[in-house]
Scaffold this motif. Structure first.
Motif, PDB file in Angstrom:
ATOM      1  N   GLN A 152      38.243  40.176  40.891  1.00  0.00           N
ATOM      2  CA  GLN A 152      38.193  38.752  41.220  1.00  0.00           C
ATOM      3  C   GLN A 152      39.560  38.332  41.732  1.00  0.00           C
ATOM      4  OE1 GLN A 152      35.330  36.739  40.839  1.00  0.00           O
ATOM      5  NE2 GLN A 152      36.474  35.227  42.018  1.00  0.00           N
ATOM      6  N   LEU A 164      42.204  35.634  42.774  1.00  0.00           N
ATOM      7  CA  LEU A 164      42.403  34.277  42.266  1.00  0.00           C
ATOM      8  C   LEU A 164      43.579  33.621  42.999  1.00  0.00           C
ATOM      9  CD1 LEU A 164      42.007  35.209  38.488  1.00  0.00           C
ATOM     10  CD2 LEU A 164      40.306  34.057  39.915  1.00  0.00           C
ATOM     11  N   ALA A 203      42.624  30.257  38.256  1.00  0.00           N
ATOM     12  CA  ALA A 203      43.164  31.459  37.627  1.00  0.00           C
ATOM     13  C   ALA A 203      43.417  31.230  36.148  1.00  0.00           C
ATOM     14  CB  ALA A 203      44.461  31.880  38.330  1.00  0.00           C
ATOM     15  N   ARG A 231      40.278  31.032  33.953  1.00  0.00           N
ATOM     16  CA  ARG A 231      39.728  32.342  33.613  1.00  0.00           C
ATOM     17  C   ARG A 231      40.589  33.059  32.578  1.00  0.00           C
ATOM     18  NH1 ARG A 231      35.604  33.955  37.360  1.00  0.00           N
ATOM     19  NH2 ARG A 231      35.765  36.090  36.573  1.00  0.00           N
ATOM     20  N   PHE A 267      44.841  40.556  33.956  1.00  0.00           N
ATOM     21  CA  PHE A 267      45.228  39.698  35.071  1.00  0.00           C
ATOM     22  C   PHE A 267      46.666  40.028  35.432  1.00  0.00           C
ATOM     23  CE2 PHE A 267      42.098  37.575  32.491  1.00  0.00           C
ATOM     24  CZ  PHE A 267      41.272  36.884  33.364  1.00  0.00           C
ATOM     25  N   THR A 270      49.027  33.844  43.892  1.00  0.00           N
ATOM     26  CA  THR A 270      47.827  34.677  43.789  1.00  0.00           C
ATOM     27  C   THR A 270      47.876  35.534  42.533  1.00  0.00           C
ATOM     28  OG1 THR A 270      47.548  34.788  46.204  1.00  0.00           O
ATOM     29  CG2 THR A 270      46.458  36.497  44.890  1.00  0.00           C
ATOM     30  N   PHE A 271      46.758  35.534  41.817  1.00  0.00           N
ATOM     31  CA  PHE A 271      46.536  36.452  40.708  1.00  0.00           C
ATOM     32  C   PHE A 271      45.285  37.265  41.018  1.00  0.00           C
ATOM     33  CE2 PHE A 271      47.976  36.387  36.058  1.00  0.00           C
ATOM     34  CZ  PHE A 271      49.309  36.457  36.400  1.00  0.00           C
ATOM     35  N   GLU A 287      42.085  39.537  38.843  1.00  0.00           N
ATOM     36  CA  GLU A 287      41.464  39.935  37.579  1.00  0.00           C
ATOM     37  C   GLU A 287      40.808  41.303  37.775  1.00  0.00           C
ATOM     38  OE1 GLU A 287      37.383  38.734  35.257  1.00  0.00           O
ATOM     39  OE2 GLU A 287      38.655  37.073  35.966  1.00  0.00           O
TER      40      GLU A 287
END
Length: 454
Positions: free
Chosen positions: A42, A44, A50, A53, A152, A176-177, A179
């Protein structure tokens, strides 16, 4: 060095570039880490989504939560993360927090005390009074691992500017991250454990720690001379000296660097989506990280799109980007615009613009918010997301964490995010760049000359 040049030459000749199974084999051999099977990930790119989640993952954790970050603020978002961590600890979850001592210097002592009183174990990486000689070596990683099954990572610190949507706050940052799930989450727990060990944290159960004493350590030259001068006692004395010296040097390295932790993986096949963890830190993995970045540029066939908030690379990196552009690759670099958080670094980036523009590289400056994302996508297939900037600090001083993914779906999502960012950016053209003032040119020149110190 010669063998590396030959290997990169072979990468350049790969017909399918980053899609060629030989490219995967090359970067895995360079890094030495496992290539994991990659379940759907995912991406993010929105801070608010982010952290929603991440907080949900902390709330669902049943065994362990590992949080590592450069900045952990005591603002509203920081307090919400603090509350989630304490709630997890109260229901019996092991909760460990590792924050960089310099990055989180502004956070009030009461914040840490509240965490500890709530059952959370806290460590700070390289407190200045404990490690004055390591003051420049920082823990720049951003990492959350829950139950070693979901993780993450990326560029987001913990603070309201990172955890807000740029659509709802004018002062939000664009970051931006990502998962990830599966065995790669277990390796990211091992990444955390190595920094945690360096910060004198307690041993994490279920992980195999490896002392540096288990590696080969050469005996000092005087001992070798002594051995050669006494042939009759060579074998016994050599064994004793080697063991004693190895133990002594190894234990010293354990204290200074932290022990290593063994990595395990569900190994990916040649054609299936895969992910590789790149986690350089001082003394290990830095040259490997640079080699992988070079290989990605060399293997690009159609597109090489880069996002970085701090762009101050060596001249060799500029030559690589220009070389890719001149062989027909669409090379783009997205950097901060007027809302850059470190103006001096922005000027250092400006010092490289002319060379890039003359070589056919397209340069964009982001205008909607403060840009802090660190991503790279090659041919819509190989994607790099993490904490590393394209500057001297990330290359040689910081502990970083990045994931390299070989996956069409992730590559397409990252390219779509990149296109969206370009809609909020301006392109720097050669004609417009030639009109900047003399003072601007001078600042660019000086900052570029100082890029090694930024």
């Amino acid at each position: 060095m010669t063998s590396l040049r030959r290997a990169l030459g072979a990468v350049r000749r790969l017909g399918d570039g980053v899609r060629d199974p030989a490219f995967r084999a090359f970067v895995q051999q360079v890094d030495g880490g496992p290539l994991h099977v990659c379940p759907p990930v995912q991406l993010l790119p929105d801070g608010e989504a982010a952290f929603a989640r991440m907080l949900r993952a902390i709330g669902d954790a049943r065994v362990e939560v590992l949080l590592e970050t450069y900045i952990l603020r005591d603002d509203r978002l920081g307090v919400s993360v603090q509350t989630a961590l304490i709630d997890a600890a109260l229901r019996g979850v092991r909760v460990y927090v590792l924050a960089d001592a310099v990055g989180s210097l502004a956070t009030d002592d009461d914040f840490w005390t509240t965490l500890e009183q709530g059952g959370v174990t806290v460590r700070h990486f390289h407190r200045l009074w404990h490690h004055p000689l390591d003051a420049l070596r920082r823990d720049h990683r951003k990492l959350l691992v829950c139950d070693r099954t979901i993780a993450f990572t990326g560029g987001m610190n913990i603070g309201e500017e990172y955890g807000s949507s740029i659509r709802s706050r004018h002062d939000a940052w664009r970051d931006t991250f990502i998962e990830v799930r599966g065995s790669v989450a277990g390796e990211l727990a091992a990444v955390f454990a190595e920094g945690w060990d360096r910060a004198r944290g307690p041993v994490l159960p279920g992980l195999a720690y490896v002392s540096w004493a288990e590696g080969r350590v050469h005996t000092p030259a005087f001992a070798e001379r002594l051995l050669h001068s006494s042939p009759a006692a060579v074998r016994a004395l050599q064994a004793r000296l080697q063991t004693a010296w190895q133990r002594r040097v190894g234990k010293r390295r354990d204290r200074r660097r932290g022990r290593r932790v063994r990595r395990h993986a569900e190994q990916a096949g040649d054609e299936s989506p895969a992910v590789l963890v790149l986690d350089p830190r001082p003394g290990r993995g830095q040259r490997e990280m640079l080699t992988v970045l070079v290989a990605l540029a060399v293997a690009a066939r159609e597109r090489l799109w880069i996002t970085t908030p701090y762009f101050a690379p060596p001249a060799r990196a500029l030559r690589l980007l220009v070389s890719a552009a001149q062989r027909g690759v669409d090379v783009r670099v997205l950097v901060p615009g007027d809302r850059a958080d470190v103006p001096l670094v922005r000027h250092a980036a400006h010092g490289a613009y002319q060379r890039l523009l003359d070589g056919g590289v397209r340069v964009y400056e982001y205008q909607r918010a403060t840009l802090h994302a660190k991503t790279l996508v090659v041919d819509g297939y190989a994607s790099l997301v993490g904490s590393s900037n394209l500057d001297f600090r990330s290359f040689w001083l910081n502990a970083e964490c990045n994931v390299l993914l070989f996956d069409d779906a992730c590559g397409a999502a990252l390219e779509q995010s990149y296109k969206s960012d370009l809609e909020g950016s301006i392109e720097i053209t050669r004609d417009a760049w030639a009109t900047r003032s003399l003072g601007h040119r001078l600042a660019d020149r000086v900052a570029y000359m100082l890029r090694w110190a930024l």
